[in-house]
Design a protein around this motif. Structure first.
Motif, mmCIF file in Angstrom:
data_model
loop_
_atom_site.group_PDB
_atom_site.id
_atom_site.type_symbol
_atom_site.label_atom_id
_atom_site.label_comp_id
_atom_site.label_asym_id
_atom_site.label_seq_id
_atom_site.Cartn_x
_atom_site.Cartn_y
_atom_site.Cartn_z
ATOM 1 N N LEU A 1 0.849 -1.183 0.000
ATOM 2 C CA LEU A 1 0.000 0.000 0.000
ATOM 3 C C LEU A 1 0.887 1.236 0.000
ATOM 4 C CD1 LEU A 1 -2.621 -1.110 2.670
ATOM 5 C CD2 LEU A 1 -3.057 -0.794 0.233
ATOM 6 N N VAL A 2 0.617 2.172 -0.906
ATOM 7 C CA VAL A 2 1.424 3.377 -0.975
ATOM 8 C C VAL A 2 1.272 4.206 0.307
ATOM 9 C CG1 VAL A 2 1.785 5.542 -2.225
ATOM 10 C CG2 VAL A 2 1.343 3.414 -3.485
ATOM 11 N N ALA A 3 0.055 4.233 0.873
ATOM 12 C CA ALA A 3 -0.196 4.950 2.125
ATOM 13 C C ALA A 3 -0.808 3.970 3.125
ATOM 14 C CB ALA A 3 -1.120 6.140 1.888
ATOM 15 N N PRO A 4 0.007 3.154 3.782
ATOM 16 C CA PRO A 4 -0.529 2.092 4.645
ATOM 17 C C PRO A 4 -1.227 2.597 5.898
ATOM 18 C CG PRO A 4 1.859 2.236 4.853
ATOM 19 C CD PRO A 4 1.476 3.147 3.727
ATOM 20 N N GLY A 5 -1.079 3.851 6.241
ATOM 21 C CA GLY A 5 -1.659 4.351 7.491
ATOM 22 C C GLY A 5 -3.146 4.615 7.434
ATOM 23 N N GLN A 6 -3.819 4.335 6.318
ATOM 24 C CA GLN A 6 -5.255 4.625 6.212
ATOM 25 C C GLN A 6 -6.132 3.499 6.734
ATOM 26 O OE1 GLN A 6 -6.210 7.453 2.689
ATOM 27 N NE2 GLN A 6 -4.955 5.796 1.811
ATOM 28 N N GLY A 7 -5.534 2.376 7.116
ATOM 29 C CA GLY A 7 -6.293 1.301 7.750
ATOM 30 C C GLY A 7 -6.584 0.119 6.858
ATOM 31 N N GLY A 8 -6.288 0.207 5.551
ATOM 32 C CA GLY A 8 -6.487 -0.938 4.664
ATOM 33 C C GLY A 8 -5.429 -2.001 4.889
ATOM 34 N N ASN A 9 -5.700 -3.223 4.403
ATOM 35 C CA ASN A 9 -4.780 -4.325 4.661
ATOM 36 C C ASN A 9 -4.652 -5.192 3.414
ATOM 37 O OD1 ASN A 9 -3.130 -6.022 6.493
ATOM 38 N ND2 ASN A 9 -4.726 -7.541 6.029
ATOM 39 N N LEU A 10 -3.409 -5.645 3.116
ATOM 40 C CA LEU A 10 -3.113 -6.561 2.015
ATOM 41 C C LEU A 10 -2.501 -7.832 2.565
ATOM 42 C CD1 LEU A 10 -1.508 -4.409 -0.849
ATOM 43 C CD2 LEU A 10 -3.514 -5.878 -1.069
ATOM 44 N N GLU A 11 -3.043 -8.988 2.174
ATOM 45 C CA GLU A 11 -2.482 -10.276 2.564
ATOM 46 C C GLU A 11 -2.751 -11.283 1.442
ATOM 47 O OE1 GLU A 11 -0.669 -11.361 4.949
ATOM 48 O OE2 GLU A 11 -0.652 -9.596 6.258
ATOM 49 N N PRO A 12 -1.716 -12.043 1.037
ATOM 50 C CA PRO A 12 -0.293 -11.932 1.383
ATOM 51 C C PRO A 12 0.351 -10.787 0.610
ATOM 52 C CG PRO A 12 -0.601 -13.666 -0.226
ATOM 53 C CD PRO A 12 -1.982 -13.173 0.110
ATOM 54 N N VAL A 13 1.616 -10.525 0.882
ATOM 55 C CA VAL A 13 2.308 -9.408 0.235
ATOM 56 C C VAL A 13 3.302 -9.883 -0.820
ATOM 57 C CG1 VAL A 13 2.017 -7.856 2.181
ATOM 58 C CG2 VAL A 13 4.028 -9.362 2.086
ATOM 59 N N THR A 14 3.331 -11.183 -1.133
ATOM 60 C CA THR A 14 4.160 -11.712 -2.213
ATOM 61 C C THR A 14 3.316 -12.670 -3.047
ATOM 62 O OG1 THR A 14 4.968 -13.537 -0.828
ATOM 63 C CG2 THR A 14 6.302 -11.522 -0.892
ATOM 64 N N THR B 1 -8.467 -5.705 2.213
ATOM 65 C CA THR B 1 -9.608 -5.496 3.106
ATOM 66 C C THR B 1 -9.655 -4.029 3.493
ATOM 67 O OG1 THR B 1 -9.396 -7.740 3.981
ATOM 68 C CG2 THR B 1 -10.697 -6.168 5.270
ATOM 69 N N ALA B 2 -10.818 -3.395 3.257
ATOM 70 C CA ALA B 2 -10.978 -1.967 3.544
ATOM 71 C C ALA B 2 -11.064 -1.743 5.056
ATOM 72 C CB ALA B 2 -12.235 -1.443 2.863
ATOM 73 N N PRO B 3 -10.680 -0.571 5.524
ATOM 74 C CA PRO B 3 -10.784 -0.270 6.961
ATOM 75 C C PRO B 3 -12.247 -0.143 7.388
ATOM 76 C CG PRO B 3 -10.170 1.697 5.721
ATOM 77 C CD PRO B 3 -10.110 0.558 4.751
ATOM 78 N N MET C 1 -15.254 11.193 3.978
ATOM 79 C CA MET C 1 -16.248 10.540 3.136
ATOM 80 C C MET C 1 -15.587 9.496 2.235
ATOM 81 S SD MET C 1 -19.370 10.231 2.227
ATOM 82 C CE MET C 1 -20.168 9.332 0.912
ATOM 83 N N PHE C 2 -14.443 9.845 1.663
ATOM 84 C CA PHE C 2 -13.763 8.945 0.735
ATOM 85 C C PHE C 2 -12.380 8.586 1.261
ATOM 86 C CE2 PHE C 2 -16.399 11.800 -1.920
ATOM 87 C CZ PHE C 2 -17.262 10.867 -2.479
ATOM 88 N N ILE C 3 -12.015 7.337 1.101
ATOM 89 C CA ILE C 3 -10.645 6.889 1.332
ATOM 90 C C ILE C 3 -10.174 6.236 0.031
ATOM 91 C CG2 ILE C 3 -9.135 5.307 2.585
ATOM 92 C CD1 ILE C 3 -10.917 5.609 5.000
ATOM 93 N N LEU C 4 -9.045 6.659 -0.453
ATOM 94 C CA LEU C 4 -8.477 6.072 -1.670
ATOM 95 C C LEU C 4 -7.190 5.369 -1.311
ATOM 96 C CD1 LEU C 4 -8.740 5.844 -4.794
ATOM 97 C CD2 LEU C 4 -7.151 7.763 -4.935
ATOM 98 N N ASP C 5 -7.180 4.044 -1.471
ATOM 99 C CA ASP C 5 -5.958 3.277 -1.253
ATOM 100 C C ASP C 5 -5.323 2.955 -2.594
ATOM 101 O OD1 ASP C 5 -4.832 2.845 1.213
ATOM 102 O OD2 ASP C 5 -6.344 1.373 1.821
#
Length: 544
Positions: free
Chosen positions: A384-397, A404-406, A413-417
């Motif tokens: 994630l370019v901006a991991p601090g927004q609460g989204g999650n990626l699994e696995p990373v390879t 998964t969205a936060p 109103m909008f979050i763009l990951d």
């Protein structure tokens, strides 16, 4: 299949270009740029089995005429000083098959390409016969010309460049030109008639040989085939070419020809990215060059001026909508006082790594499965370019991951990951996830009437009891959340000057103020514009 191989000692390598590709993709497109148009024919043997394809003349003709000033001087008595000045209405010999005349055909013939031509023409011949000291006489009559000719186009190859070229062999030119009837040649005696006939046939033969000899077959650069077949050695020396049906070129793999190879040998690069080539072993003071594949057009990128082998692929703008481009890069230098070189083929694509889906709209806490595609099995990493927004990626390879969205939180109103997938060669694939945190307060209408001009007019509509009504632009805030282009305060979206496939995400905010409590609240909308807009000229309006 290898000819005269001297019990396996003469050749150690071969390149084979299929009959279909040779005639259909290389020779015919070049010949059809001339006055003669050809087509591919696929003959069969008496049992109906398919034979190698040939090229058949489809339309056009060769013409021959005699200038009245260019006469014949007879040398045989009694008219040893007589001048015969002829005029022939232009003879036209067709190349297409007519009745029992096959026309002009180009076919493979073991060591060469065989050109055969069978045609006839019926013309009118007028002549003036001058007698010494007597008035001249006029004669005229029909002349029927029957042409049966064949000639070999001999292939040859330049071992240093690997280019196959064809030449016409004058010694193998055979023809039969028949002029059956000379009864109208007046009082010429038989010896004069025979001389006249021989002179006429000589001129016809020379003319039509020159016509056939002018058929220029394209040169064939075998570099790419050599590179694909022997990428590690890159030192295939081709010396002999034959056309038994397919084009077969024979030679030897000679490791001593080049004392280094370019690494990597077949890289795949994103448009606009740079890559530093090296050699194995390292050779100093190399000259780096690049060129397009034979017959190809398009941008070829550039090497850095410092000569360190850093190559920059053409940008997306330079590729102007092309999905892919291939470029030959060559390094030349000197080793042990000998000139040496090595080459590689670079493939440039709009995106080495493709991510699916490119864009997904989710609600809080929702998930989406993502996949990445490449042309090979290179390792991939997800982030994630901006991991601090609460989204999650699994696995990373690997080639698959789940985003998964936060959960719903805060006032946004909008979050763009923004998701990036990278390989070990700095190539990047991208995707966007748009999370809608709250209920939308309206609908964005998109007017695409000016799509061909690269513009889209956006309007924010709100639902009232009486229906949907547009909100004045002065009460709105338009934001380009992702993608290229721009949007102004009046909701006019303009795509970039260099139109590219992709999308633009535009959001809208309508700020409301209550009269009594003086509290504020906002209504939101968004739209996703597919780019380029010109691809959708028939869609007048769209809603998001």
């Amino acid at each position: 299949m290898i000819p005269n191989d001297e019990n396996g000692t003469k050749y150690s390598s071969a390149v084979l270009l299929s009959n279909k590709v040779l005639f259909g993709k290389i020779i015919m497109p070049t010949l059809n740029k001339t006055k003669i148009i050809y087509e591919i024919v696929s003959p069969t043997d008496p049992e109906g089995n398919p034979l190698h394809s040939n090229l058949q003349g489809k339309s056009g003709a060769f013409e021959w005429s005699v200038d009245p000033a260019d006469g014949f001087v007879t040398t045989i008595p009694p008219y040893s000083y007589s001048l015969l000045t002829p005029y022939l209405t232009p003879a036209r010999l067709n190349v297409s098959a007519i009745d029992d005349m096959p026309g002009l055909v180009i076919r493979p013939n073991w060591d060469a390409l065989l050109i055969t031509w069978s045609a006839e023409s019926n013309q009118r011949w007028d002549q003036t016969l001058f007698h010494l000291g007597t008035p001249y006489e006029w004669f005229d009559g029909p002349i029927r010309i029957i042409m049966q000719a064949k000639v070999m186009m001999i292939p040859g190859i330049d071992p240093s460049s690997g280019v196959v070229s064809f030449s016409t062999d004058r010694e193998q030119y055979v023809d039969s030109v028949v002029i059956p009837d000379f009864t109208w040649t007046g009082n010429l005696n038989e010896a004069n008639k025979n001389e006249f006939r021989a002179e006429t046939l000589t001129r016809l033969e020379e003319h039509f040989f020159n016509e056939i000899a002018s058929i220029k077959l394209p040169d064939i650069d075998t570099f790419l085939l050599q590179n694909l077949l022997f990428p590690d050695l890159n030192s295939m020396v081709l010396t002999d070419a034959h056309v038994p049906g397919d084009l077969a070129v024979f030679g030897n793999v000679n490791p001593s020809l080049t004392s280094f190879v370019i690494t990597p040998e077949s890289p795949i690069l994103n448009a606009g990215t740079s890559h530093k080539f090296t050699t194995d072993p390292v050779v100093a003071d190399l000259k780096w060059e690049r060129r397009a594949l034979p017959g190809a057009t398009g941008p070829i990128g550039a090497f850095s001026a410092n000569g360190d082998g850093t190559y920059t692929a053409p940008s997306t703008d330079e590729m102007a909508g092309m999905e892919a481009q291939q470029v030959i890069v060559t390094a030349t230098g000197t080793v042990n006082k000998q000139a040496v070189s090595s080459s590689a083929v670079v493939s440039i694509v709009r995106s080495v790594i493709s991510v699916n889906p490119l864009l997904k709209v989710l609600g809080p806490g929702q998930s989406v499965d993502l996949s990445a595609g490449t042309l090979d099995d290179r390792p991939l990493s997800w982030a994630l370019v901006a991991p601090g927004q609460g989204g999650n990626l699994e696995p990373v390879t690997g080639k698959e991951s789940t985003y998964t969205a936060p959960a719903a939180s805060g006032t946004a109103m909008f979050i763009l990951d923004h998701i990036q997938v990278t390989d070990d060669q700095t190539n990047v694939g991208e995707a966007h996830i748009l999370i809608i945190n709250k209920t939308l307060g309206g609908q964005v209408e998109v007017d695409l009437e000016d799509a061909l001009a690269g513009k889209a007019q956006l309007t924010f509509n709100v639902q009232y009891d009486e229906g949907m009504f547009p909100v004045p632009n002065e009460d709105l805030e338009w934001v380009l959340l992702a993608g290229t282009g721009s949007v102004d305060a009046n909701g006019l979206y303009t795509e970039p000057q260099q139109q590219q496939p992709g999308y633009a995400i535009v959001t809208c905010k309508h700020l409301l103020t209550a009269d009594l409590s003086r509290q504020t609240r906002s209504e939101y909308g968004y739209t996703i514009l597919p780019l380029p807009l010109a691809a959708y000229p028939d869609l007048a309006r769209a809603y998001s």
